[in-house]
Design a protein around this motif. Structure first.
Motif, mmCIF file in Angstrom:
data_model
loop_
_atom_site.group_PDB
_atom_site.id
_atom_site.type_symbol
_atom_site.label_atom_id
_atom_site.label_comp_id
_atom_site.label_asym_id
_atom_site.label_seq_id
_atom_site.Cartn_x
_atom_site.Cartn_y
_atom_site.Cartn_z
ATOM 1 N N VAL A 121 -21.366 19.010 31.070
ATOM 2 C CA VAL A 121 -20.711 17.707 31.029
ATOM 3 C C VAL A 121 -20.469 17.177 32.438
ATOM 4 N N LEU A 122 -20.064 18.077 33.345
ATOM 5 C CA LEU A 122 -19.775 17.676 34.717
ATOM 6 C C LEU A 122 -19.851 18.894 35.629
ATOM 7 N N LEU A 123 -20.540 18.733 36.744
ATOM 8 C CA LEU A 123 -20.519 19.724 37.813
ATOM 9 C C LEU A 123 -19.844 19.063 39.006
ATOM 10 N N GLY A 124 -18.602 19.459 39.265
ATOM 11 C CA GLY A 124 -17.811 18.824 40.312
ATOM 12 C C GLY A 124 -17.561 19.749 41.478
ATOM 13 N N ALA A 125 -17.132 19.154 42.586
ATOM 14 C CA ALA A 125 -16.766 19.947 43.754
ATOM 15 C C ALA A 125 -15.517 20.762 43.459
ATOM 16 N N ASP A 126 -15.402 21.938 44.110
ATOM 17 C CA ASP A 126 -14.198 22.744 43.983
ATOM 18 C C ASP A 126 -13.520 22.859 45.338
ATOM 19 N N TYR A 127 -12.294 23.344 45.335
ATOM 20 C CA TYR A 127 -11.477 23.351 46.547
ATOM 21 C C TYR A 127 -12.033 24.241 47.642
ATOM 22 N N ASP A 128 -12.845 25.245 47.278
ATOM 23 C CA ASP A 128 -13.339 26.223 48.247
ATOM 24 C C ASP A 128 -14.728 25.903 48.786
ATOM 25 N N GLY A 129 -15.217 24.714 48.499
ATOM 26 C CA GLY A 129 -16.558 24.347 48.934
ATOM 27 C C GLY A 129 -17.626 24.642 47.907
ATOM 28 N N GLY A 130 -17.265 25.341 46.836
ATOM 29 C CA GLY A 130 -18.194 25.596 45.742
ATOM 30 C C GLY A 130 -18.105 24.499 44.695
ATOM 31 N N THR A 131 -18.398 24.871 43.455
ATOM 32 C CA THR A 131 -18.368 23.890 42.373
ATOM 33 C C THR A 131 -17.585 24.424 41.179
ATOM 34 N N LYS A 132 -17.124 23.491 40.355
ATOM 35 C CA LYS A 132 -16.429 23.799 39.112
ATOM 36 C C LYS A 132 -17.163 23.040 38.011
ATOM 37 N N ALA A 133 -17.423 23.691 36.871
ATOM 38 C CA ALA A 133 -18.231 23.099 35.811
ATOM 39 C C ALA A 133 -17.408 22.882 34.544
ATOM 40 N N TRP A 134 -17.554 21.708 33.977
ATOM 41 C CA TRP A 134 -17.037 21.387 32.652
ATOM 42 C C TRP A 134 -18.227 21.479 31.719
ATOM 43 N N ILE A 135 -18.164 22.411 30.791
ATOM 44 C CA ILE A 135 -19.298 22.625 29.889
ATOM 45 C C ILE A 135 -18.832 22.496 28.434
ATOM 46 N N ARG A 136 -19.809 22.226 27.569
ATOM 47 C CA ARG A 136 -19.523 22.104 26.138
ATOM 48 C C ARG A 136 -20.394 23.096 25.379
ATOM 49 N N TRP A 137 -19.753 23.885 24.547
ATOM 50 C CA TRP A 137 -20.450 24.892 23.757
ATOM 51 C C TRP A 137 -21.082 24.256 22.511
#
Length: 268
Positions: free
Chosen positions: A235-251
């Motif tokens: 659904v969304l691959l966003g930036a994370d606080y540590d320079g990596g990414t955080k993903a919103w996914i749907r099963w």
């Protein structure tokens, strides 16, 4: 309002020292360390710390509680009852349950409770998702400065907490905590997260990629992916606080999740 902080470099975890002014009462929020710079700040500012308020039970937020107690033995350490249970359960699993509970001597604070530190009023807000009993702490100054909210691992600058850590609840809880509690605060409210840099409610309202989709400003993604080894929709691959990414996914069953972006593989 005085807000001093110390950051653990490896994890970007923040520990905060808060007071209404020089020479008054003070309190800590979380204790992930290193706490020595905050001990020095308290002494330099002639502050009298009386409490440690813990947002949640994860070790990177509680590891240096005893160091603070060593300097100020009368400190009251407060955590939600649910997080206290999770802290003890995690320790028992790790060491077989032979040692004393790590929450020994900790008191409880729950959503809605208010504490007074001179001109500052602290109100505990229940913001679950990352963990079940997670508390954010809203700090208001009688002098009418912008309020501050300490959000633990619920909301970061440009990102949100995951819901796969020990003691987590659900995506729906996390979304509701952010949109129904934190984003309802005045826009000028300063956000002090559990990791990395501060922000404001206004900034996150306009710029946080997750919040923008929840507001309907940006569209959800629909690309197939593999998340945690299972088929899903990204659904969304966003930036994370540590320079990596955080993903919103749907099963495939329609339920949603927030997971580390490193655990997601995009198709093609």
């Amino acid at each position: 309002m005085i807000v001093e902080h110390s950051t653990l470099p490896q994890l970007l975890t923040n520990t905060y020292l808060v007071a209404d002014g020089r020479g008054g009462p003070a309190f800590f929020i979380d204790a992930g360390g290193p706490v020595e710079p905050l001990v020095e700040a308290a002494e330099r500012l002639e502050l009298t710390p009386t409490h440690v308020l813990l947002t949640h039970h994860h070790v990177d937020h509680v590891a240096d509680v005893e160091r603070l107690r060593g300097r100020w033995p009368e400190l009251q350490v407060l955590i939600s009852a649910r997080e206290r249970e999770l802290l003890d359960a995690g320790a028992a699993t790790a060491d077989g349950g032979d040692d004393a509970a790590p929450s020994a001597g900790m008191g409880a604070i729950e959503a809605g409770q208010r504490l007074r530190f001179g001109a500052l009023e602290v109100r505990a807000l229940h913001t679950p998702g990352h963990t079940a009993g997670m508390l954010s702490f809203l700090v208001a100054d009688d002098a009418e400065e912008p309020a501050a909210v300490f959000t633990g691992d619920t909301l970061f600058r440009g990102s949100v907490g995951g819901v796969r850590a020990p003691g987590h609840t659900t995506y729906a809880d996390l979304r509701d905590a952010i949109m129904g509690t934190l984003m309802e605060l005045p826009p000028q409210t300063v956000i002090h997260p559990g990791h990395a840099e501060p922000s404001t409610v206004a900034r996150e309202w306009e710029e946080n990629a997750f919040i923008r989709v929840w507001r309907g400003l940006d569209a959800e993604g629909s690309a197939p992916c593999t998340a945690l080894g299972e088929p899903a929709t990204l659904v969304l691959l966003g930036a994370d606080y540590d320079g990596g990414t955080k993903a919103w996914i749907r099963w495939p069953d329609g339920s949603d999740d927030i997971v580390p972006g490193s655990r997601v593989e995009q198709a093609g």
